[in-house]
Design a protein around this motif. Structure first.
Motif, PDB file in Angstrom:
ATOM      1  N   ARG A 264       0.722  -1.159   0.089  1.00 34.98           N
ATOM      2  CA  ARG A 264       0.186   0.054   0.006  1.00 34.98           C
ATOM      3  C   ARG A 264       0.846   1.323   0.038  1.00 34.98           C
ATOM      4  O   ARG A 264       2.024   1.133   0.695  1.00 34.98           O
ATOM      5  N   CYS A 265       0.464   2.592  -0.570  1.00 31.63           N
ATOM      6  CA  CYS A 265       1.191   3.570  -0.801  1.00 31.63           C
ATOM      7  C   CYS A 265       0.920   4.350   0.807  1.00 31.63           C
ATOM      8  O   CYS A 265      -0.345   4.588   0.925  1.00 31.63           O
ATOM      9  N   THR A 266       1.726   4.720   1.460  1.00 33.66           N
ATOM     10  CA  THR A 266       1.867   5.482   2.701  1.00 33.66           C
ATOM     11  C   THR A 266       2.264   6.590   2.768  1.00 33.66           C
ATOM     12  O   THR A 266       3.443   6.956   2.225  1.00 33.66           O
ATOM     13  N   ILE A 267       1.199   7.275   3.181  1.00 30.24           N
ATOM     14  CA  ILE A 267       1.411   8.746   3.145  1.00 30.24           C
ATOM     15  C   ILE A 267       1.708   9.113   4.605  1.00 30.24           C
ATOM     16  O   ILE A 267       0.524   8.928   5.632  1.00 30.24           O
ATOM     17  N   LEU A 268       2.656   9.894   5.172  1.00 26.24           N
ATOM     18  CA  LEU A 268       2.714  10.070   6.521  1.00 26.24           C
ATOM     19  C   LEU A 268       2.914  11.614   6.983  1.00 26.24           C
ATOM     20  O   LEU A 268       2.918  12.465   6.219  1.00 26.24           O
ATOM     21  N   TYR A 269       2.044  11.803   8.036  1.00 26.16           N
ATOM     22  CA  TYR A 269       2.024  13.203   8.777  1.00 26.16           C
ATOM     23  C   TYR A 269       2.483  13.041  10.263  1.00 26.16           C
ATOM     24  O   TYR A 269       1.976  12.139  10.803  1.00 26.16           O
ATOM     25  N   THR A 270       3.406  13.776  10.513  1.00 23.89           N
ATOM     26  CA  THR A 270       4.136  13.736  11.927  1.00 23.89           C
ATOM     27  C   THR A 270       3.869  15.208  12.389  1.00 23.89           C
ATOM     28  O   THR A 270       4.063  16.028  11.989  1.00 23.89           O
ATOM     29  N   PHE A 303      -1.119   9.195  10.755  1.00 23.69           N
ATOM     30  CA  PHE A 303      -0.842  10.200  11.428  1.00 23.69           C
ATOM     31  C   PHE A 303       0.029   9.897  12.730  1.00 23.69           C
ATOM     32  O   PHE A 303      -0.856   9.115  13.564  1.00 23.69           O
ATOM     33  N   VAL A 304       0.798  10.774  13.163  1.00 13.10           N
ATOM     34  CA  VAL A 304       1.624  10.541  14.269  1.00 13.10           C
ATOM     35  C   VAL A 304       2.141  11.878  14.907  1.00 13.10           C
ATOM     36  O   VAL A 304       2.463  12.716  14.654  1.00 13.10           O
ATOM     37  N   GLY A 305       1.246  11.676  16.387  1.00 14.85           N
ATOM     38  CA  GLY A 305       1.697  12.990  17.203  1.00 14.85           C
ATOM     39  C   GLY A 305       0.466  13.381  17.887  1.00 14.85           C
ATOM     40  O   GLY A 305      -0.351  12.487  18.369  1.00 14.85           O
ATOM     41  N   GLU A 306       0.353  14.597  18.532  1.00 13.91           N
ATOM     42  CA  GLU A 306      -0.364  14.971  19.452  1.00 13.91           C
ATOM     43  C   GLU A 306      -1.755  15.432  18.656  1.00 13.91           C
ATOM     44  O   GLU A 306      -1.820  15.669  17.784  1.00 13.91           O
ATOM     45  N   ARG A 312      -9.108  10.701  14.123  1.00 15.39           N
ATOM     46  CA  ARG A 312      -9.627   9.367  14.241  1.00 15.39           C
ATOM     47  C   ARG A 312     -11.143   9.324  14.459  1.00 15.39           C
ATOM     48  O   ARG A 312     -11.768   8.492  13.915  1.00 15.39           O
ATOM     49  N   SER A 313     -11.755  10.133  15.477  1.00  9.37           N
ATOM     50  CA  SER A 313     -13.028  10.297  15.617  1.00  9.37           C
ATOM     51  C   SER A 313     -13.824  10.541  14.228  1.00  9.37           C
ATOM     52  O   SER A 313     -14.774   9.759  13.865  1.00  9.37           O
ATOM     53  N   VAL A 314     -13.498  11.690  13.570  1.00  4.27           N
ATOM     54  CA  VAL A 314     -14.121  11.773  12.290  1.00  4.27           C
ATOM     55  C   VAL A 314     -14.006  11.087  11.252  1.00  4.27           C
ATOM     56  O   VAL A 314     -14.928  10.394  10.471  1.00  4.27           O
ATOM     57  N   GLY A 315     -12.716  10.272  11.118  1.00  2.00           N
ATOM     58  CA  GLY A 315     -12.528   9.180  10.114  1.00  2.00           C
ATOM     59  C   GLY A 315     -13.323   8.149  10.413  1.00  2.00           C
ATOM     60  O   GLY A 315     -13.716   7.411   9.418  1.00  2.00           O
ATOM     61  N   ASP A 316     -13.671   7.447  11.653  1.00  2.00           N
ATOM     62  CA  ASP A 316     -14.352   6.527  11.813  1.00  2.00           C
ATOM     63  C   ASP A 316     -15.724   6.801  11.540  1.00  2.00           C
ATOM     64  O   ASP A 316     -16.558   5.841  10.994  1.00  2.00           O
ATOM     65  N   ARG A 317     -16.152   7.980  11.754  1.00  2.00           N
ATOM     66  CA  ARG A 317     -17.633   8.321  11.320  1.00  2.00           C
ATOM     67  C   ARG A 317     -17.870   8.147   9.945  1.00  2.00           C
ATOM     68  O   ARG A 317     -18.896   8.024   9.471  1.00  2.00           O
ATOM     69  N   LEU A 318     -16.823   8.610   9.279  1.00  4.04           N
ATOM     70  CA  LEU A 318     -16.911   8.639   7.582  1.00  4.04           C
ATOM     71  C   LEU A 318     -16.619   7.272   7.184  1.00  4.04           C
ATOM     72  O   LEU A 318     -16.496   7.054   5.878  1.00  4.04           O
ATOM     73  N   GLY A 319     -16.405   6.210   7.951  1.00  2.30           N
ATOM     74  CA  GLY A 319     -16.010   4.890   7.384  1.00  2.30           C
ATOM     75  C   GLY A 319     -14.653   4.775   6.692  1.00  2.30           C
ATOM     76  O   GLY A 319     -14.551   4.128   5.677  1.00  2.30           O
ATOM     77  N   GLU A 325      -4.512   5.468   9.952  1.00  4.56           N
ATOM     78  CA  GLU A 325      -4.110   4.925  11.255  1.00  4.56           C
ATOM     79  C   GLU A 325      -3.484   5.990  11.977  1.00  4.56           C
ATOM     80  O   GLU A 325      -2.953   7.098  11.479  1.00  4.56           O
ATOM     81  N   THR A 326      -3.513   6.042  13.414  1.00  2.00           N
ATOM     82  CA  THR A 326      -3.230   6.960  14.274  1.00  2.00           C
ATOM     83  C   THR A 326      -2.311   6.673  15.114  1.00  2.00           C
ATOM     84  O   THR A 326      -2.647   5.490  15.782  1.00  2.00           O
ATOM     85  N   ARG A 327      -1.283   7.246  15.778  1.00  2.00           N
ATOM     86  CA  ARG A 327      -0.619   6.982  17.006  1.00  2.00           C
ATOM     87  C   ARG A 327      -0.146   8.143  17.593  1.00  2.00           C
ATOM     88  O   ARG A 327      -0.067   9.480  17.039  1.00  2.00           O
ATOM     89  N   GLY A 328       0.116   7.982  18.998  1.00  2.00           N
ATOM     90  CA  GLY A 328       0.474   9.142  19.704  1.00  2.00           C
ATOM     91  C   GLY A 328       2.021   9.559  19.406  1.00  2.00           C
ATOM     92  O   GLY A 328       2.663   9.191  18.565  1.00  2.00           O
ATOM     93  N   PRO A 329       2.543  10.632  20.104  1.00  2.00           N
ATOM     94  CA  PRO A 329       3.693  10.910  20.084  1.00  2.00           C
ATOM     95  C   PRO A 329       5.013  10.001  20.282  1.00  2.00           C
ATOM     96  O   PRO A 329       4.625   9.049  20.891  1.00  2.00           O
ATOM     97  N   VAL A 330       5.728   9.892  19.496  1.00  2.00           N
ATOM     98  CA  VAL A 330       6.991   9.150  19.399  1.00  2.00           C
ATOM     99  C   VAL A 330       8.181   9.775  19.380  1.00  2.00           C
ATOM    100  O   VAL A 330       8.311  11.133  19.532  1.00  2.00           O
ATOM    101  N   SER A 331       9.256   9.236  19.817  1.00  2.00           N
ATOM    102  CA  SER A 331      10.428   9.628  19.856  1.00  2.00           C
ATOM    103  C   SER A 331      11.009  10.087  18.478  1.00  2.00           C
ATOM    104  O   SER A 331      10.702   9.665  17.480  1.00  2.00           O
ATOM    105  N   TYR A 332      12.264  10.979  18.187  1.00  2.00           N
ATOM    106  CA  TYR A 332      12.795  11.346  17.258  1.00  2.00           C
ATOM    107  C   TYR A 332      13.326  10.440  16.593  1.00  2.00           C
ATOM    108  O   TYR A 332      13.198  10.310  15.172  1.00  2.00           O
ATOM    109  N   SER A 333      13.939   9.313  17.075  1.00  2.00           N
ATOM    110  CA  SER A 333      14.450   8.443  16.140  1.00  2.00           C
ATOM    111  C   SER A 333      13.545   7.531  15.437  1.00  2.00           C
ATOM    112  O   SER A 333      13.557   7.193  14.591  1.00  2.00           O
ATOM    113  N   GLU A 334      12.259   7.103  16.210  1.00  2.00           N
ATOM    114  CA  GLU A 334      11.228   6.347  15.754  1.00  2.00           C
ATOM    115  C   GLU A 334      10.499   7.168  14.486  1.00  2.00           C
ATOM    116  O   GLU A 334      10.075   6.577  13.506  1.00  2.00           O
ATOM    117  N   VAL A 335      10.379   8.672  14.832  1.00  2.00           N
ATOM    118  CA  VAL A 335       9.983   9.494  13.653  1.00  2.00           C
ATOM    119  C   VAL A 335      10.754   9.411  12.494  1.00  2.00           C
ATOM    120  O   VAL A 335      10.211   8.992  11.196  1.00  2.00           O
TER     121      VAL A 335
END
Length: 487
Positions: A264-270, A303-306, A312-319, A325-335
């Motif tokens: 799959r084509c992964t588009i990342l937002y941090t 989407f990764v961050g605060e 996620r809530s709006v995305g779920d409502r829109l199906g 996929e969403t994640r909370g904040p991660v370290s600099y090296s993980e980014v």
């Protein structure tokens, strides 16, 4: 450590510094690293917070060994109480991994009117911002750091604005000139803290900003539009000849694009999503899913961050749970790891109810440049759009047009399926203009009191539409023009 022969010395006022890992840390950290390589001795005055916004001890490895970091207590009794409450809540929840954007909040503990009253009280009591408790200690530390050797200049970066106050006070005591670095458009664009302040406090803040600008050796802004705003707001204080334009940037060589081998084509937002506009992007994803499901199923937006919970809530409502996929904040090296696994990056614009939103450019954009991948912009007419157009990025969509966003996503998918994503990468040579090596050369001119290579030309650019009616000089100085408030 004493300065070596021919070595210049600068004391740098940086409230947030590693192990703090918020977005504001990276600009001063990059300058510290590069100045050390350019025969400048760097001493950093930093704050020890009541609690870290985003604790990332791995960043300490990036601080040069030769740099002395002097840390002073940066909080008062109120912040200490808030930090204690945050730790208590986390221990009760038995969840040490609460995202940093939820730490220290009173959400769910007190009624909203009590929380709101507390924020208003803070805005009345802390001047010019919540970092006020560190000013006196930081001034003493700065004066002490300047006394042991021939320090050439004091450099301060904001936010918080208290860093500027520290630089000015230390300069008065030592006679050493100071340089101001605007990491954000303080007093110009929207700031929640300022929006709660009474008019008398706003007038006092602006009078002090006038004095700060007037007394500086040089003032660094990120782009000409920002400098133009300050010149119009403080025309008698800001000498255009001491203005230097140094945008955010990246450190290291631009990586060659090696397309990840994924199904799959992964588009990342941090980074944080709070105050960013994503609704039309999700509408476009829903439209793509309805009209071209075969294409949509090949997409994965991460989407990764605060602040990702609202998306996620709006995305779920829109199906759209299968696409997002969403994640909370991660370290600099993980980014960095996630960036290398992505096919393209995403940048968004701020919500238009924020006055001065056109001036706000996410620092993430410049780190994206270093990774050498396509950058999708879903944006209004703002500084981020201007930068991407300068970089000749071909995948920019108007945030107001879901159809245009769908078109950009389809173009990215076509390039991904034909292994031609490299044709969508921003112009490498232009990207190199944002390297921290070049920016630090420009910074040394400000530190040495020399003119900028590319002088600021007054009136050459327009100020953002959301600010145009706020720069009447009389209303501004009286505090009645309030771009710090929302519409």
């Amino acid at each position: 450590m004493d300065s070596g022969p021919g070595m210049n010395s600068v004391v740098m006022i940086v409230h947030d510094f590693p192990p703090e890992g918020n977005a504001g840390v990276y600009r001063p950290l990059r300058f510290v690293r590069q100045l050390q390589k350019m025969n400048w001795k760097t001493t950093v005055i930093s704050a020890v917070p009541g609690q870290y916004e985003r604790y990332d001890p791995e960043l300490l490895k990036l601080v040069p060994r030769e740099t002395e970091v002097i840390r002073v207590k940066g909080y008062g009794a109120w912040q200490a109480l808030q930090a204690w409450r945050s730790r208590h809540k986390r221990s009760q929840n038995q969840n040490p991994d609460i995202p940093s954007d939820q730490e220290g909040t009173d959400q769910g503990t007190f009624p909203s009117w009590i929380r709101d009253a507390a924020r208003n009280l803070e805005a009345w009591c802390y001047h010019p911002d919540m970092a006020a408790p560190w000013i006196e200690r930081a001034v003493r530390a700065t004066v002490s750091a300047c006394s042991g050797e021939a320090v050439r200049v004091i450099w301060a970066t904001a936010g918080p604005v208290t860093s500027f106050y520290v630089a000015q006070a230390a300069s008065k005591q030592t006679g050493i000139p100071y340089v101001l670095d605007f990491r954000d458009s303080w007093t110009i664009s929207y700031n929640e803290f300022e929006s709660r302040r009474p008019d008398w406090a706003v007038r006092r803040d602006r009078k002090r900003m006038f004095e700060l600008l007037q007394g500086s050796q040089a003032v660094v802004f990120r782009y000409a539009t920002e400098a133009e705003c300050y010149w119009r707001a403080y025309p008698m204080a800001l000498d255009y000849r001491k203005v230097h334009i140094i945008p955010n940037g990246y450190e290291g060589a631009i990586e060659e694009f090696v397309e990840p081998d994924c199904k799959r084509c992964t588009i990342l937002y941090t980074g944080t999503l709070t105050s960013y506009r994503f609704e039309t992007l999700l509408d476009a994803l829903r439209m793509l899913k309805d009209t071209a499901s075969a294409d949509a199923c090949k997409l994965r937006l991460l989407f990764v961050g605060e602040g990702t919970e609202a998306l996620r809530s709006v995305g779920d409502r829109l199906g759209l749970a299968d696409l997002i996929e969403t994640r909370g904040p991660v370290s600099y090296s993980e980014v960095a790891r996630l960036q290398r696994e992505a096919h393209a990056f995403l940048v968004l614009g701020r919500i238009p109810t924020m006055r001065g939103y056109e001036l706000l450019v996410g620092a993430k954009l410049f780190e994206y440049l270093r990774m050498g991948r396509p950058i999708i912009g879903v944006l209004p007419s703002d500084e981020t759009t201007s930068i991407l157009r300068r970089l000749k990025s071909p995948i920019i969509a108007d945030v107001e047009s879901s159809e245009e966003i769908v078109g950009v996503l389809k173009r990215v998918l076509r390039a991904w399926s034909t292994h031609t994503l490299s044709t969508l990468v921003p112009d490498r040579k232009i990207c190199e203009e944002f390297s921290v090596e070049r920016q630090t050369v420009a910074l040394t001119k400000a530190l040495e009191g020399r003119p900028a290579d590319h002088p600021f030309i007054r009136g050459a650019v327009d100020i953002p539409k959301s600010l145009q009616r706020y720069f009447d000089e009389e209303r501004w100085s009286e505090g009645s023009a309030r771009p710090g408030k929302k519409e």
